[in-house]
Design an enzyme around this catalytic site. Sequence first.
Site, short mmCIF file in Angstrom:
data_model
loop_
_atom_site.label_atom_id
_atom_site.label_comp_id
_atom_site.label_asym_id
_atom_site.label_seq_id
_atom_site.Cartn_x
_atom_site.Cartn_y
_atom_site.Cartn_z
N GLY A 60 0.84 -1.19 0.00
CA GLY A 60 0.00 0.00 0.00
C GLY A 60 0.88 1.24 0.00
O GLY A 60 2.09 1.17 0.26
N GLN B 292 2.75 10.11 1.79
CA GLN B 292 4.08 9.46 1.86
C GLN B 292 4.97 9.88 0.70
O GLN B 292 6.18 9.69 0.76
CB GLN B 292 3.94 7.94 1.87
CG GLN B 292 3.29 7.40 3.15
CD GLN B 292 3.18 5.89 3.12
OE1 GLN B 292 2.24 5.35 2.54
NE2 GLN B 292 4.13 5.20 3.72
N CYS C 264 5.97 -0.08 7.72
CA CYS C 264 5.58 1.19 7.08
C CYS C 264 6.77 1.67 6.25
O CYS C 264 7.89 1.75 6.76
CB CYS C 264 5.22 2.23 8.13
SG CYS C 264 4.72 3.81 7.41
N LEU C 265 6.50 1.99 4.99
CA LEU C 265 7.59 2.42 4.11
C LEU C 265 8.18 3.76 4.56
O LEU C 265 9.29 4.10 4.17
CB LEU C 265 7.08 2.51 2.66
CG LEU C 265 6.63 1.17 2.05
CD1 LEU C 265 6.01 1.38 0.68
CD2 LEU C 265 7.80 0.18 1.97
N HIS D 286 -4.52 1.03 7.59
CA HIS D 286 -3.17 1.62 7.69
C HIS D 286 -3.06 2.83 6.76
O HIS D 286 -2.55 3.89 7.15
CB HIS D 286 -2.14 0.54 7.33
CG HIS D 286 -0.71 0.98 7.32
ND1 HIS D 286 0.24 0.48 8.19
CD2 HIS D 286 -0.04 1.88 6.54
CE1 HIS D 286 1.41 1.04 7.95
NE2 HIS D 286 1.27 1.90 6.94
N GLU D 287 -3.54 2.67 5.52
CA GLU D 287 -3.39 3.77 4.54
C GLU D 287 -4.30 4.95 4.89
O GLU D 287 -3.90 6.11 4.74
CB GLU D 287 -3.67 3.27 3.11
CG GLU D 287 -2.76 2.14 2.64
CD GLU D 287 -1.28 2.41 2.84
OE1 GLU D 287 -0.88 3.58 2.83
OE2 GLU D 287 -0.53 1.43 3.03
N HIS E 280 -2.73 7.08 7.37
CA HIS E 280 -1.77 8.04 6.79
C HIS E 280 -2.48 9.32 6.37
O HIS E 280 -1.94 10.43 6.53
CB HIS E 280 -1.07 7.45 5.56
CG HIS E 280 0.14 6.62 5.88
ND1 HIS E 280 1.24 7.14 6.52
CD2 HIS E 280 0.44 5.32 5.63
CE1 HIS E 280 2.17 6.19 6.65
NE2 HIS E 280 1.71 5.08 6.12
O1 K1U Z 1 1.78 2.48 3.80
C1 K1U Z 1 2.88 1.92 3.90
O2 K1U Z 1 3.76 2.37 4.59
C2 K1U Z 1 3.08 0.63 3.15
C3 K1U Z 1 2.99 -0.57 4.05
C4 K1U Z 1 1.54 -1.01 4.13
C5 K1U Z 1 1.15 -2.03 5.16
C6 K1U Z 1 1.99 -3.02 5.59
C7 K1U Z 1 1.57 -3.95 6.50
C8 K1U Z 1 0.32 -3.90 7.01
C9 K1U Z 1 -0.51 -2.90 6.62
C10 K1U Z 1 -0.10 -1.96 5.68
C11 K1U Z 1 3.85 -1.68 3.46
O3 K1U Z 1 3.56 -2.17 2.42
S1 K1U Z 1 5.25 -2.16 4.34
C12 K1U Z 1 5.94 -3.47 3.34
C13 K1U Z 1 5.16 -4.75 3.40
O4 K1U Z 1 4.31 -4.93 4.24
C14 K1U Z 1 5.44 -5.81 2.40
C15 K1U Z 1 6.47 -5.69 1.50
C16 K1U Z 1 6.69 -6.69 0.58
C17 K1U Z 1 5.91 -7.82 0.56
C18 K1U Z 1 4.89 -7.95 1.46
C19 K1U Z 1 4.65 -6.94 2.38
ZN ZN Z 2 2.73 3.31 6.29
#
Ligand code: K1U
Ligand code: ZN
Length: 168
Positions: free
Chosen positions: A46, A51, A94-95, A136-137, A140
Amino acid sequence: MALLPILTLPDPILRDVAARVERVDGEVRRLADDMLATMYDAPGIGLAAPQVGISRRLIVLDVSDDDGAARPLVMINPEILHLGDGRRSYEEGCLSIPDVKVEIERPSTLTVAYLDRDGVRQQLDADGLLATAIQHEIDHLDGRLIIDFLSRLKRDIIVRRFRKSART
Ligand code: K1U
Ligand code: ZN
């Protein structure tokens, strides 16, 4: 399509409440496409417009696994209409806060309304990882981050670490 730089803690834009998108035009569609490219590249499941430094209510998601076909979702002005009674716990990343994971319990099902990439109103029932990622999004868009689910002490330790590395 362009890859956009992802803002990290403690960038103040991450704490703003994002503004509604008034018109779904070519500029908004291009931003959505660039955000999807950025999310796949990261990689992530997401991404929210704040972001990438744009304080507008736009999120993109794709929770399909590596084996399946891509299932990109673009949600403009998403609004949660209903949260289910069940709860689901997940260790969220979270990225914008690299290398930090927080176990968060949230409602496991929800109904969300939004405008799609064509500006058409949609309604979606979500569960599992998609329901978690939508919450989560949308957090944000309201300036809320996963560290806000931690105690003040743990949150302050993480913020201080990121402030320090932003200075160096
Ligand atoms: O919004 C963000 O920071 C992105 C975040 C979203 C998210 C992750 C976990 C639970 C809810 C929402 C991410 O995508 S972090 C990376 C991640 O979870 C992932 C990366 C590669 C493969 C699978 C998952
Ligand atoms: Zn995030």
